[in-house]
Design an enzyme around this catalytic site. Structure first.
Site, PDB file in Angstrom:
ATOM      1  N   ARG A   1      -6.121  -5.666  52.411  1.00  0.00           N
ATOM      2  CA  ARG A   1      -6.768  -6.573  53.354  1.00  0.00           C
ATOM      3  C   ARG A   1      -6.352  -6.271  54.791  1.00  0.00           C
ATOM      4  O   ARG A   1      -5.252  -5.792  55.038  1.00  0.00           O
ATOM      5  CB  ARG A   1      -6.389  -8.014  53.019  1.00  0.00           C
ATOM      6  CG  ARG A   1      -6.720  -8.384  51.576  1.00  0.00           C
ATOM      7  CD  ARG A   1      -6.028  -9.658  51.139  1.00  0.00           C
ATOM      8  NE  ARG A   1      -6.676 -10.862  51.638  1.00  0.00           N
ATOM      9  CZ  ARG A   1      -7.826 -11.325  51.174  1.00  0.00           C
ATOM     10  NH1 ARG A   1      -8.455 -10.675  50.231  1.00  0.00           N
ATOM     11  NH2 ARG A   1      -8.366 -12.409  51.670  1.00  0.00           N
TER      12      ARG A   1
ATOM     13  N   LYS B   1      -3.088  -3.824  58.481  1.00  0.00           N
ATOM     14  CA  LYS B   1      -3.681  -3.477  57.196  1.00  0.00           C
ATOM     15  C   LYS B   1      -2.611  -3.643  56.140  1.00  0.00           C
ATOM     16  O   LYS B   1      -1.559  -3.005  56.193  1.00  0.00           O
ATOM     17  CB  LYS B   1      -4.154  -2.021  57.270  1.00  0.00           C
ATOM     18  CG  LYS B   1      -4.788  -1.464  56.024  1.00  0.00           C
ATOM     19  CD  LYS B   1      -5.381  -0.099  56.374  1.00  0.00           C
ATOM     20  CE  LYS B   1      -6.042   0.573  55.192  1.00  0.00           C
ATOM     21  NZ  LYS B   1      -6.753   1.803  55.615  1.00  0.00           N
TER      22      LYS B   1
ATOM     23  N   ASP C   1     -13.970  10.962  55.112  1.00  0.00           N
ATOM     24  CA  ASP C   1     -14.682   9.700  54.912  1.00  0.00           C
ATOM     25  C   ASP C   1     -15.267   9.166  56.215  1.00  0.00           C
ATOM     26  O   ASP C   1     -15.165   7.975  56.505  1.00  0.00           O
ATOM     27  CB  ASP C   1     -13.754   8.663  54.276  1.00  0.00           C
ATOM     28  CG  ASP C   1     -14.542   7.509  53.654  1.00  0.00           C
ATOM     29  OD1 ASP C   1     -15.761   7.679  53.432  1.00  0.00           O
ATOM     30  OD2 ASP C   1     -13.960   6.443  53.422  1.00  0.00           O
TER      31      ASP C   1
END
Lengths: 391, 432
Positions: free
Chosen positions: B46, B63, B165
């Site tokens: 999260r 994070k 990514d």
């Protein structure tokens, strides 16, 4: 960064001076009955990490990274206040991940348990609880300040030396456009003097240099000097051990002191006896080669000296007793170990394990019940010898 | 002689003294930061918005990785490969166009990575334009965002890091209009790897941004896969919708990577079916035979660009980023030098410099409900994770819906996966 050592965490935070190294052992010296034995511990632990790494089928670079993690951890901590065996297992676990070759924690725990329960390591109970290693990994990453990318001398060695034969231990699949730390196109001039030519090493000589680098992890050199200087020192020692490159070379003092030791160790890993195969295709002037490298030769000489001293220590250290195979030379010193004196002039793993245990017992006794802990100041003068170390 | 207490420690808890000392010196997350709210969640854990309690109250994004679990059993298996990568790489890099890691706090079996805070991200900008403004992104902003993205990528590639990514949700923008590439959780050093790239991660890059060589089953790949993704991002900024919006074929039960038929078709429809002239290596690709069975298409890129990227230079940049042959595809470095960026209007360092205040996307929304305590991952997480039971060691996980919600994540990220945009959701498969 992968290309540039000079802006790496390795260079910026983890090259320390000798005063820092000395201070890191202050508490251990306090609890050791004979501080002299502490000098053997770097060899003892590096051998242990190598053994565990071999059981885990690690590549050499992972073993090297695990060793560097271990050394860095003990810059901030004492042997006597920790369990080095747990730390070793966590270092191997973390290094495998840092080098993108992860191994399951269960495997690490199982192999550690089987290795550390051997008699020569004091038959200690090693917890099979994965959580213990996972927990240690957390503290380890924290103590390493999350700096997990480590540079090694192998890269410099391979980029300075032409490979004449395929070398299983070195070339990897991947991008090949780069040469090595500080030798790539980005910052070549920094220590690549003339810019032309590579060393021509026979496979045997290259293997010797490679083995010397392996051996350098038995010392604290990886904390003191940048890896490219260690590689160059290994090349320098290889010149001495492979005289055909300089047929008329006058005897070098170092050869008398250490060549025997070094050659013996190296040939253990190199399958070809170095001398036999050492015939270069064309004559080469190693002095000119070294002079052309734009590095501090006094620093290289200091590293070579340190490697030689390590070999001298290592000669007094005998692993023979530790193979754990019954019947294979159970050491002369079994009985003596218990009393604290190594027998026959050889320090054995069993002996050091006992020394270590007594240190830790002394420390625990001192602490019970736990007093409010006082943290030891750490790494004050990291920058002192920086300039010198950087070469 | 050792007393009982001492020998007990040495036997059963040999690290007690060490832990005691370390824990005594530990400064907890909540003693250093005030948690302002919850931003988003994903497979990794999260993200929270937080204010530093020192240094003038700087705003950060924290994070929090959720601990690795094996199946439904909460056996703690150590730090995930993904977290190790992200931590290790972030500690080495430093660039204006990469999200900066401020510190890492390890506490209670959780890892907290404290990053600089970025108010916006590419996906949010796209949504803002398509849904609120109902207008395309201006050419200056388009160039600025692309230029800064490439600038950050040049740096990563010069460090021998593949991002693997890149997608709009992972590319952030600060309130000062500076682009920051985020989420290095899949990134990898490619300098002298001990393992071939394919060995670790079977599937990389979210399907819509995945380069053709990956879709064709290449075992080895290069920096060019990131450049393809930049092309896709540029196209999406220009048209406000993904250019190759294919359906991902799922891994089968044996975790074999299937042929990504639909995604390749979506690419071929725009760029044409590649042949040996476009891509000499194509015949050696593992999926070449499967590809030959697909319908044949001619390139429509000129037409596609005409209506969306004005001007021949924009088309040329796009065409070069979409070269099928990875070896001839534009590198990030060359893309940065492309004439498109030298023509007027030129890119600006504050990407929002040229647009009126009201056109700047709104601030990232945060929610208060789950945030305050930063409690350990609650039980209900397991209800969200469809593929939960499939989680394997080393941080491997099945791709599951919602894993897109990354650090950058969506502006509305309040709920769990409610923030998903677009019909399909954005899917990313992560393996290891």
């Amino acid at each position: 960064m992968a290309a540039d050592f000079w802006v790496s965490s390795h260079y910026e935070r983890w090259i320390v001076d000798r005063a820092t190294l000395h201070q890191a052992r202050a508490e251990d010296i306090q609890f050791a009955e004979n501080p002299e034995y502490l000098d053997y511990l770097p060899i003892y632990f590096a051998n242990l990490i190598t053994k565990l790494g071999k059981k885990l089928q690690f590549r050499q670079r992972i073993i090297a990274t695990a060793t560097v993690f271990f050394r860095r951890f003990y810059l901030k901590n004492s042997y006597c206040e920790t369990d080095p065996f747990t730390v070793i297992a966590a270092c191997c676990y973390l290094a495998a991940k840092a080098e993108e070759s992860p191994v399951h924690i269960k495997v690490i725990v199982a192999e550690s348990k089987s290795l550390f329960s051997q008699e020569s390591y004091g038959s200690r109970p090693f917890s099979s609880d994965n959580g213990k290693i996972a927990e240690m990994e957390f503290y380890l990453v924290d103590d390493l300040e999350c700096d997990l990318v480590v540079f090694h001398p192998y890269r410099t060695l391979l980029s300075l030396c032409k490979k004449e034969a395929s070398d299983s231990s070195s070339s990897e699949e991947g991008e090949t456009e780069d040469l090595g730390v500080g030798i790539g196109p980005d910052d070549g001039p920094r220590y690549w003097g003339t810019g032309d030519g590579q060393l021509e090493f026979t496979p045997a000589a290259l293997q010797t240099a490679w083995s010397i680098i392996n051996d350098s992890y038995r010392s604290q050199l990886c904390l003191l000097y940048p890896p490219h200087l260690i590689a160059i020192a290994a090349i320098y020692l290889t010149f001495i051990l492979h005289p055909p490159t300089r047929p008329d070379s006058s005897p070098v003092a170092a050869e008398h002191i250490s060549a025997d030791g070094a050659r013996r160790r190296s040939s253990r890993q190199a399958h070809n006896p170095p001398r036999a195969a050492a015939t270069p295709k064309k004559p080469q002037d190693p002095i000119a080669f070294l002079a052309d490298l734009n590095v501090s030769l006094p620093a290289v000489a200091a590293i070579a000296q340190e490697i030689i001293s390590m070999y001298t220590l290592w000669d007094r250290y005998s692993e023979d007793s530790m193979c754990g195979v019954p019947g294979v030379g159970t050491p002369s010193g079994e009985g003596a170990d218990a009393d604290g004196g190594p027998d026959g002039g050889h320090i054995t793993p069993s002996f050091l394990s006992a020394v270590l245990l007594r240190m830790r017992e002394a420390r625990v006794m001192d602490a019970s019940p736990i007093a409010p802990s006082v943290s030891r100041p750490v790494a004050v003068n990291k920058r002192l010898e920086r300039a010198q170390a950087a070469g | 002689m050792l007393d009982e207490w001492s020998s007990n420690i040495l036997q059963h808890d040999p690290m007690l003294l060490y832990r005691h000392k370390r824990d005594g010196n530990h400064r907890s997350v909540t003693s250093k930061y005030e948690i302002l709210g919850f931003i988003s969640s994903g497979t990794y854990g999260r993200v929270y918005k937080a204010r530093s309690l020192s240094e003038g109250g700087t705003i950060h994004a924290i994070k929090k990785f959720k601990p690795d679990k094996e199946g439904d059993v909460i056996t703690y298996t150590g730090i995930s490969q993904s977290a190790i990568r992200e931590i290790a790489l972030n500690r080495e890099i430093d660039h204006e166009n990469i999200v900066a890691l401020k510190e890492v706090i390890l506490e209670d079996k959780s890892i907290y990575m404290v990053f600089e805070y970025a108010e916006h991200d590419f996906l949010q900008v796209i949504h803002h334009h398509s849904q609120t403004l109902r207008a395309s992104i201006t050419l200056t902003v388009l160039k600025s965002l692309t230029y800064q993205l490439l600038n950050g990528l040049v740096y990563l590639h010069s460090c021998h890091i593949l991002h693997r990514d890149l997608k709009p949700a992972n590319i952030l923008i600060t309130s000062a209009g500076v682009v920051k590439i985020g989420d290095l959780g899949l990134a990898r050093l490619i300098y002298e790897p001990l393992q071939p790239l394919f060995a670790g991660d079977k599937v990389v890059v979210t399907i819509w941004y995945r380069a053709p060589e990956l879709l064709m089953g290449a075992k080895h790949y290069t920096k060019a896969i990131d450049c393809w993704a930049v092309g896709c991002v540029l196209a999406e900024l220009a048209s406000l919708r993904p250019i190759f919006k294919g359906e991902e074929a799922k891994l089968d039960s044996k975790k074999n990577v299937p042929f990504q038929r639909d995604q390749l078709l979506k690419i071929f429809e725009v760029l044409g079916t590649p042949d040996e002239n476009d891509w000499p290596g194509v015949v050696h690709m593992p999926e070449y035979q499967s590809m030959k069975r697909l319908d044949h298409f001619q390139s429509q890129l000129v037409g596609w660009c005409n209506s969306r990227i004005r001007g021949p230079q924009g088309y040329d940049l796009m065409r070069r980023l979409f070269m099928y042959d990875p070896d001839t595809r534009l590198t990030a470095k060359d893309a940065l030098q492309h004439k498109w960026f030298q023509d007027e209007p030129k890119p600006t360092w504050n990407a929002f410099q040229t647009i009126p205040q009201q056109q700047i996307p709104p601030h990232r929304r945060i929610t208060q409900d789950e945030a305050p305590s930063m409690m350990p991952v609650p039980q209900h997480m397991s209800q969200q994770g469809v593929g939960h039971a499939h989680m394997v060691a080393f941080g491997q996980s099945q791709s599951k819906p919602g894993s897109s919600a990354s650090f950058a994540s969506l502006s509305g990220g309040g709920g769990h996966y409610g923030a998903q945009s677009g019909g399909n959701g954005r899917k990313k498969a992560r393996l290891g």
